[in-house]
Write an enzyme that holds these catalytic residues in place. Sequence first.
Site, PDB file in Angstrom:
ATOM      1  N   HIS A  31      -4.800  -9.511  -1.634  1.00  0.00           N
ATOM      2  CA  HIS A  31      -4.952  -9.730  -0.203  1.00  0.00           C
ATOM      3  C   HIS A  31      -6.000 -10.809   0.068  1.00  0.00           C
ATOM      4  O   HIS A  31      -7.012 -10.891  -0.631  1.00  0.00           O
ATOM      5  CB  HIS A  31      -5.398  -8.444   0.503  1.00  0.00           C
ATOM      6  CG  HIS A  31      -4.415  -7.317   0.385  1.00  0.00           C
ATOM      7  ND1 HIS A  31      -4.449  -6.410  -0.642  1.00  0.00           N
ATOM      8  CD2 HIS A  31      -3.374  -6.957   1.174  1.00  0.00           C
ATOM      9  CE1 HIS A  31      -3.473  -5.535  -0.482  1.00  0.00           C
ATOM     10  NE2 HIS A  31      -2.797  -5.841   0.605  1.00  0.00           N
ATOM     11  N   ALA A  91       2.682  -1.983   4.244  1.00  0.00           N
ATOM     12  CA  ALA A  91       2.388  -0.995   5.273  1.00  0.00           C
ATOM     13  C   ALA A  91       1.913  -1.789   6.475  1.00  0.00           C
ATOM     14  O   ALA A  91       1.183  -2.768   6.324  1.00  0.00           O
ATOM     15  CB  ALA A  91       1.310  -0.047   4.798  1.00  0.00           C
ATOM     16  N   HIS A 149      -7.448   4.175   6.629  1.00  0.00           N
ATOM     17  CA  HIS A 149      -6.648   3.818   5.451  1.00  0.00           C
ATOM     18  C   HIS A 149      -5.972   5.066   4.881  1.00  0.00           C
ATOM     19  O   HIS A 149      -4.863   4.999   4.367  1.00  0.00           O
ATOM     20  CB  HIS A 149      -7.547   3.146   4.405  1.00  0.00           C
ATOM     21  CG  HIS A 149      -6.816   2.654   3.192  1.00  0.00           C
ATOM     22  ND1 HIS A 149      -5.783   1.734   3.272  1.00  0.00           N
ATOM     23  CD2 HIS A 149      -6.955   2.948   1.879  1.00  0.00           C
ATOM     24  CE1 HIS A 149      -5.327   1.495   2.047  1.00  0.00           C
ATOM     25  NE2 HIS A 149      -6.019   2.223   1.186  1.00  0.00           N
ATOM     26  N   TYR A 195      -8.029 -10.709   2.501  1.00  0.00           N
ATOM     27  CA  TYR A 195      -9.292 -10.070   2.898  1.00  0.00           C
ATOM     28  C   TYR A 195     -10.133  -9.622   1.711  1.00  0.00           C
ATOM     29  O   TYR A 195     -11.314  -9.327   1.843  1.00  0.00           O
ATOM     30  CB  TYR A 195      -9.045  -8.874   3.841  1.00  0.00           C
ATOM     31  CG  TYR A 195      -8.268  -7.722   3.241  1.00  0.00           C
ATOM     32  CD1 TYR A 195      -8.843  -6.871   2.306  1.00  0.00           C
ATOM     33  CD2 TYR A 195      -6.955  -7.479   3.619  1.00  0.00           C
ATOM     34  CE1 TYR A 195      -8.126  -5.818   1.755  1.00  0.00           C
ATOM     35  CE2 TYR A 195      -6.234  -6.440   3.078  1.00  0.00           C
ATOM     36  CZ  TYR A 195      -6.831  -5.613   2.149  1.00  0.00           C
ATOM     37  OH  TYR A 195      -6.116  -4.576   1.596  1.00  0.00           O
ATOM     38  N   GLU A 196      -9.538  -9.582   0.516  1.00  0.00           N
ATOM     39  CA  GLU A 196     -10.323  -9.219  -0.666  1.00  0.00           C
ATOM     40  C   GLU A 196     -11.211 -10.380  -1.106  1.00  0.00           C
ATOM     41  O   GLU A 196     -12.059 -10.205  -1.982  1.00  0.00           O
ATOM     42  CB  GLU A 196      -9.391  -8.832  -1.813  1.00  0.00           C
ATOM     43  CG  GLU A 196      -8.640  -7.522  -1.586  1.00  0.00           C
ATOM     44  CD  GLU A 196      -7.689  -7.212  -2.727  1.00  0.00           C
ATOM     45  OE1 GLU A 196      -8.109  -6.575  -3.695  1.00  0.00           O
ATOM     46  OE2 GLU A 196      -6.515  -7.624  -2.645  1.00  0.00           O
ATOM     47  N   MET A 245      -1.791  -7.076   7.095  1.00  0.00           N
ATOM     48  CA  MET A 245      -2.768  -8.009   6.512  1.00  0.00           C
ATOM     49  C   MET A 245      -2.248  -8.661   5.230  1.00  0.00           C
ATOM     50  O   MET A 245      -3.035  -9.009   4.350  1.00  0.00           O
ATOM     51  CB  MET A 245      -4.074  -7.254   6.199  1.00  0.00           C
ATOM     52  CG  MET A 245      -4.637  -6.455   7.359  1.00  0.00           C
ATOM     53  SD  MET A 245      -6.033  -5.457   6.829  1.00  0.00           S
ATOM     54  CE  MET A 245      -6.255  -4.378   8.249  1.00  0.00           C
ATOM     55  N   SER A 246      -0.945  -8.822   5.149  1.00  0.00           N
ATOM     56  CA  SER A 246      -0.396  -9.371   3.900  1.00  0.00           C
ATOM     57  C   SER A 246       0.894 -10.136   4.201  1.00  0.00           C
ATOM     58  O   SER A 246       1.113 -10.585   5.324  1.00  0.00           O
ATOM     59  CB  SER A 246      -0.109  -8.230   2.918  1.00  0.00           C
ATOM     60  OG  SER A 246       0.937  -7.409   3.391  1.00  0.00           O
ATOM     61  N   SER A 276       0.823  -1.213   0.000  1.00  0.00           N
ATOM     62  CA  SER A 276       0.000   0.000   0.000  1.00  0.00           C
ATOM     63  C   SER A 276       0.853   1.257   0.000  1.00  0.00           C
ATOM     64  O   SER A 276       1.670   1.454   0.900  1.00  0.00           O
ATOM     65  CB  SER A 276      -0.885   0.050   1.255  1.00  0.00           C
ATOM     66  OG  SER A 276      -1.760  -1.020   1.282  1.00  0.00           O
ATOM     67  N   ASN A 336       1.372   3.604  10.790  1.00  0.00           N
ATOM     68  CA  ASN A 336       0.611   4.117  11.942  1.00  0.00           C
ATOM     69  C   ASN A 336       1.015   3.274  13.152  1.00  0.00           C
ATOM     70  O   ASN A 336       1.514   2.169  12.988  1.00  0.00           O
ATOM     71  CB  ASN A 336      -0.896   3.951  11.683  1.00  0.00           C
ATOM     72  CG  ASN A 336      -1.253   2.499  11.375  1.00  0.00           C
ATOM     73  OD1 ASN A 336      -1.080   2.037  10.244  1.00  0.00           O
ATOM     74  ND2 ASN A 336      -1.718   1.775  12.372  1.00  0.00           N
ATOM     75  N   HIS A 391      -3.630   0.670  -4.821  1.00  0.00           N
ATOM     76  CA  HIS A 391      -2.914  -0.404  -5.517  1.00  0.00           C
ATOM     77  C   HIS A 391      -3.238  -0.331  -7.002  1.00  0.00           C
ATOM     78  O   HIS A 391      -4.391  -0.161  -7.377  1.00  0.00           O
ATOM     79  CB  HIS A 391      -3.365  -1.771  -4.989  1.00  0.00           C
ATOM     80  CG  HIS A 391      -2.889  -2.061  -3.609  1.00  0.00           C
ATOM     81  ND1 HIS A 391      -1.862  -2.915  -3.342  1.00  0.00           N
ATOM     82  CD2 HIS A 391      -3.294  -1.578  -2.431  1.00  0.00           C
ATOM     83  CE1 HIS A 391      -1.663  -2.952  -2.040  1.00  0.00           C
ATOM     84  NE2 HIS A 391      -2.524  -2.155  -1.461  1.00  0.00           N
TER      85      HIS A 391
HETATM   86  N1  HPA Z   1      -3.078  -3.114  11.381  1.00  0.00           N
HETATM   87  C1  HPA Z   1      -3.166  -3.993  10.372  1.00  0.00           C
HETATM   88  N2  HPA Z   1      -2.764  -3.729   9.143  1.00  0.00           N
HETATM   89  C2  HPA Z   1      -2.252  -2.518   8.891  1.00  0.00           C
HETATM   90  C3  HPA Z   1      -2.137  -1.543   9.887  1.00  0.00           C
HETATM   91  C4  HPA Z   1      -2.576  -1.864  11.208  1.00  0.00           C
HETATM   92  O1  HPA Z   1      -2.501  -1.059  12.145  1.00  0.00           O
HETATM   93  N3  HPA Z   1      -1.585  -0.448   9.301  1.00  0.00           N
HETATM   94  C5  HPA Z   1      -1.370  -0.758   7.997  1.00  0.00           C
HETATM   95  N4  HPA Z   1      -1.777  -2.010   7.744  1.00  0.00           N
END
Ligand code: HPA
Length: 270
Positions: A79, A109, A243, A81-82, A207-208, A26, A231, A57
């Site tokens: 991903h 990320a 996001h 989750y997609e 998540m990847s 990302s 973050n 993306h």
């Molecule tokens: N958690 C999960 N996935 C993420 C985060 C997070 O805080 N930041 C970017 N991808």
Amino acid sequence: MNTKEAAAFIRENLTTTPAVGLILGSGLGVLAEEIQNPIQISYKDIPHFPESTVSGHKGQLVIGELEGRQVIAMQGRFHYYEGYDMKQVTFPVRVMKELGVETLFVTNAAGGINESFNAGDLMVITDHINNMGDNPLIGANDDDLGPRFPDMSEAYDRRLIDHAMKSADRLGLKIQRGVYIGNKGPVYETGAEVRMLRTWGGDAVGMSTVPEVTVANHAGIRVLGISCISNMAAGILDQPLTHEEVIETTAHVREDFLSFVKDLLKTLPA
Ligand code: HPA
């Protein structure tokens, strides 16, 4: 086989053999724009390739030369989750292997779990925890691709980690190191989950990455992983996660990220 068909299609467009694969997470897809004499192939044009759906993306392969290396970059990944299954998520890694890739740089990320981290840090991944409740290698094993029970004791190549730390020193970049935990998503974690993940030994959560790195290890591809701490994970700072923040922070560290990965490629050990 599907992998072979996809690889054959890509190969028809190439005059060279890619040696290094880049999976750009990302907000990190800009790296692909630095590739010289690029050949761009949209995922939707490649037989059997899934299509990317998340904003931020792009959904294409960019193949060409970067810092003297033949690279194949995924601008956008798939991903779990997609709604893709693990085989689809990792399909591009199989295709890269088929094309001759020996080294894979995986980027993402991630949220910082380690409280000594700050948003905007880069972290070299030293190891991971698969908390996705699934594995891309479930099912019949193709012994030609790799072993039934692959060793994951050095999922992230130690020499490449060393190489990355030396490169960071040279560039004067402060780089964190740590353990990445892969969650299913698509929700960000609760504060309680983040506290739990910290006791597990996690430094960052995303998540990847875990599926792709698993398949790369199975295939005998050496891996370097880099997280952009976009973050601090939930519950650490008194603010909600979005996001937009993830994309914004990755944009800020873009220059450091670009110079880091370019130097890593330029000085990559054989
Ligand atoms: N958690 C999960 N996935 C993420 C985060 C997070 O805080 N930041 C970017 N991808």
